[in-house]
Design an enzyme around this catalytic site. Structure first.
Site, PDB file in Angstrom:
ATOM      1  N   HIS A 151       0.850  -1.190   0.000  1.00 25.96           N
ATOM      2  CA  HIS A 151       0.000   0.000   0.000  1.00 25.96           C
ATOM      3  C   HIS A 151       0.890   1.245   0.000  1.00 25.96           C
ATOM      4  O   HIS A 151       1.795   1.366   0.834  1.00 25.96           O
ATOM      5  CB  HIS A 151      -0.916   0.001   1.222  1.00 25.96           C
ATOM      6  CG  HIS A 151      -1.838   1.184   1.239  1.00 25.96           C
ATOM      7  ND1 HIS A 151      -2.978   1.233   0.448  1.00 25.96           N
ATOM      8  CD2 HIS A 151      -1.765   2.364   1.880  1.00 25.96           C
ATOM      9  CE1 HIS A 151      -3.564   2.413   0.627  1.00 25.96           C
ATOM     10  NE2 HIS A 151      -2.852   3.118   1.500  1.00 25.96           N
ATOM     11  N   THR A 184      -5.800  -8.430   6.375  1.00 24.33           N
ATOM     12  CA  THR A 184      -6.851  -8.905   7.270  1.00 24.33           C
ATOM     13  C   THR A 184      -8.155  -8.284   6.798  1.00 24.33           C
ATOM     14  O   THR A 184      -8.185  -7.569   5.792  1.00 24.33           O
ATOM     15  CB  THR A 184      -6.582  -8.481   8.733  1.00 24.33           C
ATOM     16  OG1 THR A 184      -6.537  -7.049   8.774  1.00 24.33           O
ATOM     17  CG2 THR A 184      -5.269  -9.051   9.259  1.00 24.33           C
ATOM     18  N   GLU A 212      -9.725  -5.886   7.892  1.00 20.94           N
ATOM     19  CA  GLU A 212      -9.748  -4.431   7.950  1.00 20.94           C
ATOM     20  C   GLU A 212      -8.976  -3.862   6.757  1.00 20.94           C
ATOM     21  O   GLU A 212      -7.791  -4.142   6.581  1.00 20.94           O
ATOM     22  CB  GLU A 212      -9.092  -3.965   9.255  1.00 20.94           C
ATOM     23  CG  GLU A 212      -9.236  -2.488   9.517  1.00 20.94           C
ATOM     24  CD  GLU A 212      -8.271  -1.994  10.605  1.00 20.94           C
ATOM     25  OE1 GLU A 212      -8.017  -0.785  10.639  1.00 20.94           O
ATOM     26  OE2 GLU A 212      -7.764  -2.839  11.373  1.00 20.94           O
ATOM     27  N   GLN A 248      11.019   2.443  -4.171  1.00 23.23           N
ATOM     28  CA  GLN A 248      11.125   1.708  -2.905  1.00 23.23           C
ATOM     29  C   GLN A 248      10.212   0.483  -2.881  1.00 23.23           C
ATOM     30  O   GLN A 248      10.559  -0.552  -2.309  1.00 23.23           O
ATOM     31  CB  GLN A 248      10.798   2.622  -1.722  1.00 23.23           C
ATOM     32  CG  GLN A 248      11.726   3.811  -1.602  1.00 23.23           C
ATOM     33  CD  GLN A 248      13.185   3.394  -1.552  1.00 23.23           C
ATOM     34  OE1 GLN A 248      13.545   2.421  -0.890  1.00 23.23           O
ATOM     35  NE2 GLN A 248      14.027   4.114  -2.284  1.00 23.23           N
ATOM     36  N   GLU A 249       9.038   0.601  -3.500  1.00 21.02           N
ATOM     37  CA  GLU A 249       8.119  -0.554  -3.566  1.00 21.02           C
ATOM     38  C   GLU A 249       8.839  -1.745  -4.164  1.00 21.02           C
ATOM     39  O   GLU A 249       8.727  -2.883  -3.687  1.00 21.02           O
ATOM     40  CB  GLU A 249       6.893  -0.231  -4.430  1.00 21.02           C
ATOM     41  CG  GLU A 249       6.012   0.852  -3.846  1.00 21.02           C
ATOM     42  CD  GLU A 249       4.675   0.993  -4.557  1.00 21.02           C
ATOM     43  OE1 GLU A 249       4.330   0.168  -5.421  1.00 21.02           O
ATOM     44  OE2 GLU A 249       3.960   1.963  -4.247  1.00 21.02           O
TER      45      GLU A 249
HETATM   46  C1  GAR Z   1       1.465   0.551  -6.578  1.00 19.38           C
HETATM   47  O1  GAR Z   1       1.985   1.847  -6.348  1.00 19.38           O
HETATM   48  C2  GAR Z   1       0.819   0.005  -5.334  1.00 19.38           C
HETATM   49  O2  GAR Z   1       1.431   0.440  -4.171  1.00 19.38           O
HETATM   50  C3  GAR Z   1      -0.563   0.555  -5.458  1.00 19.38           C
HETATM   51  O3  GAR Z   1      -0.886   0.493  -6.821  1.00 19.38           O
HETATM   52  C4  GAR Z   1       0.310   0.618  -7.574  1.00 19.38           C
HETATM   53  C5  GAR Z   1       0.362  -0.500  -8.584  1.00 19.38           C
HETATM   54  O4  GAR Z   1       1.433  -0.324  -9.460  1.00 19.38           O
HETATM   55  N1  GAR Z   1      -1.497  -0.188  -4.682  1.00 19.38           N
HETATM   56  C6  GAR Z   1      -2.586   0.320  -4.133  1.00 19.38           C
HETATM   57  O5  GAR Z   1      -2.916   1.470  -4.262  1.00 19.38           O
HETATM   58  C7  GAR Z   1      -3.418  -0.677  -3.340  1.00 19.38           C
HETATM   59  N2  GAR Z   1      -4.543  -0.026  -2.750  1.00 19.38           N
HETATM   60  P1  GAR Z   1       1.955  -1.530 -10.341  1.00 19.38           P
HETATM   61  O6  GAR Z   1       0.738  -2.129 -11.062  1.00 19.38           O
HETATM   62  O7  GAR Z   1       2.890  -0.879 -11.321  1.00 19.38           O
HETATM   63  O8  GAR Z   1       2.626  -2.523  -9.454  1.00 19.38           O
END
Ligand code: GAR
Length: 210
Positions: free
Chosen positions: A109, A141, A143, A173-174
């Site tokens: 997230h 979870t 929530e 960073q992701e």
């Molecule tokens: C990412 O930035 C992820 O953190 C976000 O969507 C993007 C997907 O990018 N996720 C959310 O917002 C979940 N609620 P990607 O398809 O290039 O991995």
């Protein structure tokens, strides 16, 4: 080797980071299939290029969240995965789905949870005048965006940032922390205990979301 199913809805840049990590020598997990709720998701092409099977469970073909999630469970369970990874999967999952994969369902997230659950996190961090922002990998979870955190990365917010420039900084960073968390899980170093995460036998500090 830990079998991972990845669920996507879009570009799949996090999926790409996972595919790249799983292709490294000595990788402890492999992506056995990629499932999208959107037929046009670019991540499906990334998976195909990596030689990973894909399928689409289109939420538009279902009249309720429950029936969509049941179809999704059926599709996932054909693979008998050890772990299910949400990577930009933009559907809210039912409690039944979340319970079915309890302790083996991860999400990423784009905020420092418990801040900014839900959508438009980059814009909200900018509007709040925050000087830092980031991303959280957590167990899922019931929530929404509230499960026990596993790892967070923090980035600075800079003068003149836009939601787009900030999103880019966060995404770098992701792509580091998601493969890291999946590797920990695959190496059996990670456990969800009630509402906390255990890493290498130690309880991690809660991020306040719990
Ligand atoms: C990412 O930035 C992820 O953190 C976000 O969507 C993007 C997907 O990018 N996720 C959310 O917002 C979940 N609620 P990607 O398809 O290039 O991995």
């Amino acid at each position: 080797v830990c079998k991972v199913v990845v669920l996507i809805s879009g570009s799949g840049s996090n999926l790409q980071a996972l595919l790249d990590a799983s292709a490294e020598a000595g990788a402890s997990f492999s992506v056995c299939t990629v499932i999208s709720n959107k037929p046009e998701a670019f991540g499906l092409i990334r998976a195909a290029e990596a030689g990973v099977p894909t399928s689409v469970v289109n939420h538009r073909n279902f009249s309720s969240r429950e029936s969509f999630d049941q179809a999704l469970i059926a599709e996932i369970d054909q693979q008998q995965p050890d772990l299910v990874v949400l990577a930009g999967f933009m559907r809210i999952l039912t409690p039944e789905f979340v319970r079915h994969y309890r302790g083996r369902l991860l999400n990423i997230h784009p905020s420092l949870l418990p801040k900014y659950q839900g959508l438009h996190t980059h814009q909200r961090a900018l509007e709040a005048g925050d000087n830092k922002h980031g991303v959280t990998v957590h167990f899922v979870t019931e929530e929404l965006d509230g499960g026990p955190a596993i790892v967070q990365a923090i980035v600075p917010i800079k003068e003149g940032d836009t939601p787009e420039s900030l999103a880019k900084r966060v995404q770098v960073q992701e792509h580091v922390i998601y493969p890291m968390a999946v590797t920990w899980f695959a190496q059996k170093r990670l456990k969800m205990l009630e509402d906390r995460t255990q890493l290498d036998g130690e309880l991690l500090p809660s991020c306040g979301a719990q």
